[in-house]
Design a protein around this motif. Structure first.
Motif, PDB file in Angstrom:
ATOM      1  N   TYR A  17      29.528  84.844  51.027  1.00 52.00           N
ATOM      2  CA  TYR A  17      29.457  85.333  49.324  1.00 52.00           C
ATOM      3  C   TYR A  17      30.789  85.679  48.958  1.00 52.00           C
ATOM      4  N   VAL A  18      31.052  85.526  47.466  1.00 47.51           N
ATOM      5  CA  VAL A  18      32.493  85.908  46.978  1.00 47.51           C
ATOM      6  C   VAL A  18      33.079  87.256  47.680  1.00 47.51           C
ATOM      7  N   GLU A  19      32.067  88.276  47.535  1.00 46.10           N
ATOM      8  CA  GLU A  19      32.275  89.572  47.816  1.00 46.10           C
ATOM      9  C   GLU A  19      31.349  90.137  48.411  1.00 46.10           C
ATOM     10  N   GLY A  20      31.540  90.835  49.750  1.00 46.41           N
ATOM     11  CA  GLY A  20      30.501  91.542  50.550  1.00 46.41           C
ATOM     12  C   GLY A  20      29.515  90.676  51.479  1.00 46.41           C
ATOM     13  N   TYR A  21      28.474  91.154  51.822  1.00 47.26           N
ATOM     14  CA  TYR A  21      27.500  90.432  52.762  1.00 47.26           C
ATOM     15  C   TYR A  21      26.328  90.097  52.204  1.00 47.26           C
ATOM     16  N   THR A  22      26.088  90.309  50.736  1.00 47.46           N
ATOM     17  CA  THR A  22      24.972  89.998  49.841  1.00 47.46           C
ATOM     18  C   THR A  22      25.200  89.343  48.666  1.00 47.46           C
ATOM     19  N   PRO A  23      24.577  88.635  48.034  1.00 43.19           N
ATOM     20  CA  PRO A  23      24.798  88.169  46.664  1.00 43.19           C
ATOM     21  C   PRO A  23      25.099  89.309  45.762  1.00 43.19           C
ATOM     22  N   SER A  24      26.365  89.096  44.916  1.00 46.36           N
ATOM     23  CA  SER A  24      26.539  90.264  43.802  1.00 46.36           C
ATOM     24  C   SER A  24      26.845  89.543  42.501  1.00 46.36           C
ATOM     25  N   ASP A  27      29.421  86.842  42.723  1.00 49.84           N
ATOM     26  CA  ASP A  27      28.887  85.496  42.817  1.00 49.84           C
ATOM     27  C   ASP A  27      28.254  84.995  41.485  1.00 49.84           C
ATOM     28  N   VAL A  28      27.627  85.969  40.743  1.00 55.63           N
ATOM     29  CA  VAL A  28      27.129  85.391  39.347  1.00 55.63           C
ATOM     30  C   VAL A  28      28.153  85.029  38.481  1.00 55.63           C
ATOM     31  N   THR A  29      29.371  85.649  38.439  1.00 56.20           N
ATOM     32  CA  THR A  29      30.571  85.158  37.573  1.00 56.20           C
ATOM     33  C   THR A  29      30.952  83.862  38.115  1.00 56.20           C
ATOM     34  N   VAL A  30      31.168  83.656  39.128  1.00 54.51           N
ATOM     35  CA  VAL A  30      31.920  82.401  39.749  1.00 54.51           C
ATOM     36  C   VAL A  30      30.813  81.254  39.419  1.00 54.51           C
ATOM     37  N   SER A  66      31.958  92.081  38.211  1.00 54.12           N
ATOM     38  CA  SER A  66      32.350  90.622  38.331  1.00 54.12           C
ATOM     39  C   SER A  66      34.020  90.568  38.711  1.00 54.12           C
ATOM     40  N   THR A  67      34.407  91.724  39.174  1.00 56.97           N
ATOM     41  CA  THR A  67      35.907  91.621  39.025  1.00 56.97           C
ATOM     42  C   THR A  67      36.315  90.739  40.253  1.00 56.97           C
ATOM     43  N   ALA A  68      35.690  90.661  41.436  1.00 54.63           N
ATOM     44  CA  ALA A  68      36.122  89.704  42.602  1.00 54.63           C
ATOM     45  C   ALA A  68      36.035  88.445  42.279  1.00 54.63           C
ATOM     46  N   GLY A  69      35.074  87.936  41.482  1.00 55.64           N
ATOM     47  CA  GLY A  69      34.757  86.723  40.930  1.00 55.64           C
ATOM     48  C   GLY A  69      35.882  86.197  40.185  1.00 55.64           C
ATOM     49  N   GLU A  70      36.256  86.805  39.092  1.00 51.83           N
ATOM     50  CA  GLU A  70      37.181  86.618  38.171  1.00 51.83           C
ATOM     51  C   GLU A  70      38.486  85.991  38.816  1.00 51.83           C
ATOM     52  N   ALA A  71      38.909  86.294  39.908  1.00 51.19           N
ATOM     53  CA  ALA A  71      40.009  85.790  40.707  1.00 51.19           C
ATOM     54  C   ALA A  71      39.967  84.159  40.770  1.00 51.19           C
ATOM     55  N   PHE A  72      38.710  83.564  40.958  1.00 55.48           N
ATOM     56  CA  PHE A  72      38.609  82.362  41.148  1.00 55.48           C
ATOM     57  C   PHE A  72      38.358  81.273  39.924  1.00 55.48           C
ATOM     58  N   ILE A  73      38.611  82.000  38.739  1.00 55.70           N
ATOM     59  CA  ILE A  73      38.289  81.390  37.634  1.00 55.70           C
ATOM     60  C   ILE A  73      39.470  81.115  36.875  1.00 55.70           C
ATOM     61  N   GLY A  74      40.134  79.955  36.618  1.00 59.16           N
ATOM     62  CA  GLY A  74      41.210  79.598  35.742  1.00 59.16           C
ATOM     63  C   GLY A  74      40.781  78.968  34.438  1.00 59.16           C
TER      64      GLY A  74
END
Length: 214
Positions: A17-24, A27-30, A66-74
């Motif tokens: 997953y994008v962050e942690g060990y379960t969907p969060s 993941d939704v953001t990305v 969504s913070t961790a997911g935003e790192a993969f969005i450009g």
């Protein structure tokens, strides 16, 4: 806005997953930023994409931010990758359904495995029974106090002696009636009766008057 697939591929190569060990929500953001299915050149992203896709109806209830997911969005920097993805997707149209079916089966198998693992680790409650145990003496001259003392001295794993009373059975003779709690898998009532019967100086016979599961 678009996803930096190269960066996401590197990140998911060692993670589910994008962050942690379960969907969060990360993941939704990305996932929402992905405009089309990932190209086959990004196998880790494809695996993750199909997995998160199965949670679509649960997006609002997933934890995290969504913070961790935003790192993969450009923006523009991800455009070339998006073009490559469109080309690869057109080439792989006929294989996409099979890949999604296989991924769905893998996800299902993972969930079943997790369920059985949790079930196996759940502490098992020992089955127990409450038994009314009766011991008859030889005659009215038998010392009932000593008889009870000798009976209670018998020890077995899973056996607990409880309250007792002396019940008249005629001709001045009384029997010992005692409540016991036993763990069904550990205590054999036949074996217990044999042990009590070995108290030959006191005991004429034994009987199971009543038995009830706890």
């Amino acid at each position: 806005m678009s996803v930096n697939f190269a960066k996401l591929e590197s990140h998911l190569a060692t993670r589910s997953y994008v962050e942690g060990y379960t969907p969060s929500q990360a993941d939704v953001t990305v996932f929402k930023a992905v405009t089309s299915a990932p190209a086959s050149s990004f196998p880790s992203v494809t695996r993750w994409y199909n997995h998160i896709k199965s949670y679509t109806s649960e997006f609002d209830s997933l934890p995290g931010s969504s913070t961790a997911g935003e790192a993969f969005i450009g923006t523009a920097s991800a455009a070339p990758a998006a073009e490559d993805e469109d080309e690869d997707e057109e080439v792989d149209l006929f294989g996409s359904d099979d890949e999604e079916d296989a991924e769905a089966e893998r996800i299902k198998a993972e969930r079943v495995a997790v369920y059985h693992a949790k079930k196996a680790n759940k502490p098992k409650v020992a089955a127990k029974s409450v038994v009314t145990f009766e011991v008859k003496p030889w005659d009215d001259e038998t010392d009932m106090a000593e008889l009870e003392k000798a009976v209670r001295a018998i020890e077995m794993d899973g056996l607990v002696w409880g309250a007792s009373t002396f019940v008249a059975i005629g001709y001045g003779i009384k029997k010992l009636q005692i409540t016991i709690v036993v763990e069904d898998e550990l205590v054999s009532l036949d074996e217990l009766q044999e042990k009590v019967a070995e108290l030959e100086d006191f005991v004429q016979s034994t009987d199971i008057a009543a038995m009830q599961k706890l």
